[in-house]
Enzyme design. Structure first.
Site, PDB file in Angstrom:
ATOM      1  CE1 TYR A 108       1.014  -1.539  -1.520  1.00 50.57           C
ATOM      2  CE2 TYR A 108       1.874  -3.777  -1.634  1.00 50.57           C
ATOM      3  CZ  TYR A 108       1.164  -2.745  -2.202  1.00 50.57           C
ATOM      4  OH  TYR A 108       0.606  -2.900  -3.450  1.00 50.57           O
ATOM      5  CD  GLU A 196      -1.840  -0.413  -3.647  1.00 50.14           C
ATOM      6  OE1 GLU A 196      -0.727  -0.656  -4.137  1.00 50.14           O
ATOM      7  OE2 GLU A 196      -2.508   0.617  -3.928  1.00 50.14           O
TER       8      GLU A 196
END
Length: 386
Positions: A108, A196
């Site tokens: 991530y 993101e």
């Protein structure tokens, strides 16, 4: 402002962020053609402004061009309901057809503005492919954070620190650091508020890629980015919020049943708080601004009443630049022209407040004039429940 995944990847790739090969399809036939060009094995990805698409059936692997066409036919036009869309869901109108990859690890990577430190902050985790909120709740120790000084930019030692923290192979640390630097430049140059990548993947042949991408932008900076502004997809936005933006009104739709019309963002936030304190739920945030006129007040009413969940309306105005008598005249005119059938509670303070209250009382309409915010909140919540 939000954009689609494929649009975010187009922006990121301009700054050197590595992304998979892919094209956008609007029909099953286009999906088949793209899959053929990409070698047959592809991922068919629904393009909506929401996360959780995979769990909702909006991301599927196709092992041939024919299968890609079939899957595209199943997803296009479908209402996709995810944890972020709410029960109303989103209609899928376009797809991203992307090359299949042999993935070794999913990580991530995110970049946001931290208001506490007044700086961009990287967030990274070895737990990729999972909602970061879940990781934060269950494994907070697995989230790495690195604040970036806006005057200096991302420093090489910070990028390497994150790469080592993620457990990336030492031979790929420099490549990862380059990836992080490219992401930061894209974030800064586009006035993004969020970038993101989840998952940020390492393939078995040693490539680091943004398998997914989400970008949000500061609306107040869009005047500098005509190209980004043109990426806006009105089909993905709430129709009432779109309508409000056309009238220069700051409106956000919420889940409650008490409509709010307020001048000033701070007062609007306080109004929503006191409605909840009184046992109610606000249906919206609506700031008509300090210099609103009668027409804007009427437009505000239209938008509030466009929400079928609204059972009562609270107008909370502090008259400074915008006089209370002007507000009252606008409220009366709006009520008469729109035929308002829900209770309306009005709290006025400030310039010409006595005249404003007189206009409301003598209008012949059934307004409830409140004395103070607490009184207004209690009255509107009671009327909404009634």
């Amino acid at each position: 402002m939000k954009i689609h995944e494929y649009q975010a990847k187009q922006i990121l790739s301009r700054f050197g962020v590595a992304v998979p090969k892919g094209e956008v399809a609007y029909t099953p036939e286009e999906a088949r053609e793209i899959a053929t060009r990409l070698g047959g094995i592809v991922v068919v990805k629904a393009q909506i402004h929401a996360g959780g698409r995979g769990k909702a059936g909006g991301v599927k692997l196709a092992r041939s061009a024919a299968e890609a066409e079939t899957i595209a036919g199943e997803i296009l036009g479908k209402k996709l309901v995810t944890v972020q869309t709410g029960p109303e869901g989103r209609i899928v109108r376009r797809l991203l057809i992307e090359e299949g990859l042999d993935i070794a690890r999913e990580l991530y990577l995110g970049l946001v503005i931290d208001r506490m430190s007044a700086s961009p902050v990287f967030m990274a985790s070895s737990e990729g492919g999972v909602e970061i909120e879940v990781v934060a709740a269950e494994h907070p120790e697995k989230i790495l954070k690195e604040a970036v000084n806006p005057a200096l930019g991302l420093q090489p030692f910070q990028a390497r620190k994150m790469a080592f923290g993620l457990g990336i192979d030492p031979l790929l640390v420099n490549e990862a650091a380059k990836f992080f630097g490219s992401l930061y430049r894209a974030f800064q140059a586009s006035d993004a508020s969020l970038a993101e990548i989840n998952p940020f993947v390492l393939t078995r042949d040693g490539r680091l890629l943004a398998l997914d991408a989400k970008m949000n932008f500061d609306d107040n900076a869009l005047f500098r980015h005509k190209d980004i502004r043109e990426l806006r997809d009105l089909d993905e936005e709430d129709p009432l919020e779109v309508k409000a933006s056309n009238y220069n009104l700051n409106y956000i739709r919420l889940d409650g049943n008490v409509g709010c019309m307020v001048n000033g963002a701070g007062l609007a936030m306080a109004t929503m708080d006191i409605i909840q304190y009184a046992g109610g739920q606000p249906a919206n945030f609506l700031d008509v601004g300090g210099g609103a006129n009668e027409e804007q007040v009427r437009r505000g009413f239209e938008i509030i009443l466009g929400d079928p969940n609204v059972r009562a309306v609270l107008i909370n105005i502090f008259g400074g630049i915008m006089r209370c008598d002007i507000v009252a005249s606008g409220v009366v005119a709006a009520a008469k022209s729109l035929g308002i059938k829900v209770p309306v509670v009005v709290r006025l303070e400030g310039t010409n407040v006595e005249l404003g209250q007189k206009i409301l009382r003598e209008s012949g309409l059934r307004f409830t004039v409140a004395n103070g915010m607490k009184d207004a909140a209690e009255k509107v919540v009671a009327q909404a429940k009634g």
